[in-house]
Design an enzyme around this catalytic site. Structure first.
Site, mmCIF file in Angstrom:
data_model
loop_
_atom_site.group_PDB
_atom_site.id
_atom_site.type_symbol
_atom_site.label_atom_id
_atom_site.label_comp_id
_atom_site.label_asym_id
_atom_site.label_seq_id
_atom_site.Cartn_x
_atom_site.Cartn_y
_atom_site.Cartn_z
ATOM 1 N N HIS A 234 0.827 -1.216 0.000
ATOM 2 C CA HIS A 234 0.000 0.000 0.000
ATOM 3 C C HIS A 234 0.862 1.267 0.000
ATOM 4 O O HIS A 234 0.383 2.335 -0.368
ATOM 5 C CB HIS A 234 -0.917 -0.030 1.225
ATOM 6 C CG HIS A 234 -2.194 0.730 1.066
ATOM 7 N ND1 HIS A 234 -2.900 0.839 -0.123
ATOM 8 C CD2 HIS A 234 -2.938 1.418 1.976
ATOM 9 C CE1 HIS A 234 -3.991 1.558 0.072
ATOM 10 N NE2 HIS A 234 -4.042 1.920 1.340
ATOM 11 N N ASN B 228 -6.111 7.999 3.849
ATOM 12 C CA ASN B 228 -7.512 8.403 3.707
ATOM 13 C C ASN B 228 -7.732 9.909 3.742
ATOM 14 O O ASN B 228 -8.844 10.365 3.503
ATOM 15 C CB ASN B 228 -8.362 7.740 4.792
ATOM 16 C CG ASN B 228 -8.362 6.237 4.662
ATOM 17 O OD1 ASN B 228 -7.842 5.673 3.707
ATOM 18 N ND2 ASN B 228 -8.952 5.580 5.631
ATOM 19 N N ASP C 106 -0.876 2.473 -5.352
ATOM 20 C CA ASP C 106 -0.914 1.026 -5.582
ATOM 21 C C ASP C 106 -2.236 0.666 -6.254
ATOM 22 O O ASP C 106 -3.222 1.386 -6.105
ATOM 23 C CB ASP C 106 -0.782 0.285 -4.249
ATOM 24 C CG ASP C 106 -1.893 0.638 -3.266
ATOM 25 O OD1 ASP C 106 -1.983 1.821 -2.885
ATOM 26 O OD2 ASP C 106 -2.684 -0.245 -2.889
ATOM 27 N N ASN D 84 -8.912 4.440 -1.321
ATOM 28 C CA ASN D 84 -9.314 5.484 -0.372
ATOM 29 C C ASN D 84 -8.526 6.775 -0.512
ATOM 30 O O ASN D 84 -9.069 7.860 -0.276
ATOM 31 C CB ASN D 84 -9.233 4.961 1.060
ATOM 32 C CG ASN D 84 -10.328 3.955 1.349
ATOM 33 O OD1 ASN D 84 -11.400 4.008 0.779
ATOM 34 N ND2 ASN D 84 -10.044 3.011 2.222
#
Length: 187
Positions: A20, A66, A91, A112
């Protein structure tokens, strides 16, 4: 001309070098290749370098994935970077490992970080470079996979894929999105 290159990731050692956080890793490797250090600034770590008359501002937001839009918006305003000179690196589960895709705009595809950027700007009209992390996980284990570390074979391949990502970032700023997509998206 200034370009903001925002590599997305999460701060904290527990997230370091996970799938991530590949956005962080790509801009880290680019800063190292250019010999420029990151400095702790408002809403993120920032490094700058010049290439072919352009100023590249590398950003690793410290707002967590986020809330990436807050940091990107702040740095775009602070450095007077127009939206067409923004490139976000993320990613992507939908792409096989190591595949790189530049897009001029598009949906958040469930990411997100991209979702928050779209909410912050009110549109999705900004470039993004997607780095494929593959989808080699058992049903119900997506979060563990995304937040997991690379396997040995992937790790050995990363430097070569990061070199291609760096070429694409510089190409984005020097010859534009469309020509860069034509040169690299099918490789």
């Amino acid at each position: 001309m200034k370009y903001l290159i925002a590599g997305l990731g999460n701060i904290g050692s527990e997230y370091a070098h996970t799938r991530h956080n590949v956005g962080f890793d790509i801009v880290d490797a680019l800063a190292k290749a250019e010999g420029v250090p990151f400095e702790d600034e408002r809403y993120g770590m920032v490094a700058n370098f010049r290439h072919k008359g352009r100023v590249f501002i590398l950003l690793k937001p410290s707002t967590y994935m986020n809330l990436s839009g807050k940091a990107i918006n702040y740095w775009m305003k602070k450095e007077s970077v127009p939206i067409e000179n923004l490139l976000v690196i993320v990613d992507d589960l939908a792409l096989p490992f190591g595949v790189l895709r530049l897009k001029a705009k598009g949906s958040d595809a469930g990411h997100n970080g991209l979702k928050n950027i779209q909410e912050t700007f009110g549109h999705n009209q900004y470039a993004r470079l997607r780095f494929g992390i593959g989808d080699n996980f058992r049903k119900g284990h997506q979060v563990d996979y995304v937040l997991g570390r690379w396997d040995r074979l992937e790790e050995d391949t990363l430097p070569l894929r990061f070199d291609v990502a760096h070429e694409m970032i510089k190409s984005f700023a020097t010859i534009g999105t469309a020509r860069t997509m034509n040169l690299y998206n099918n490789k």
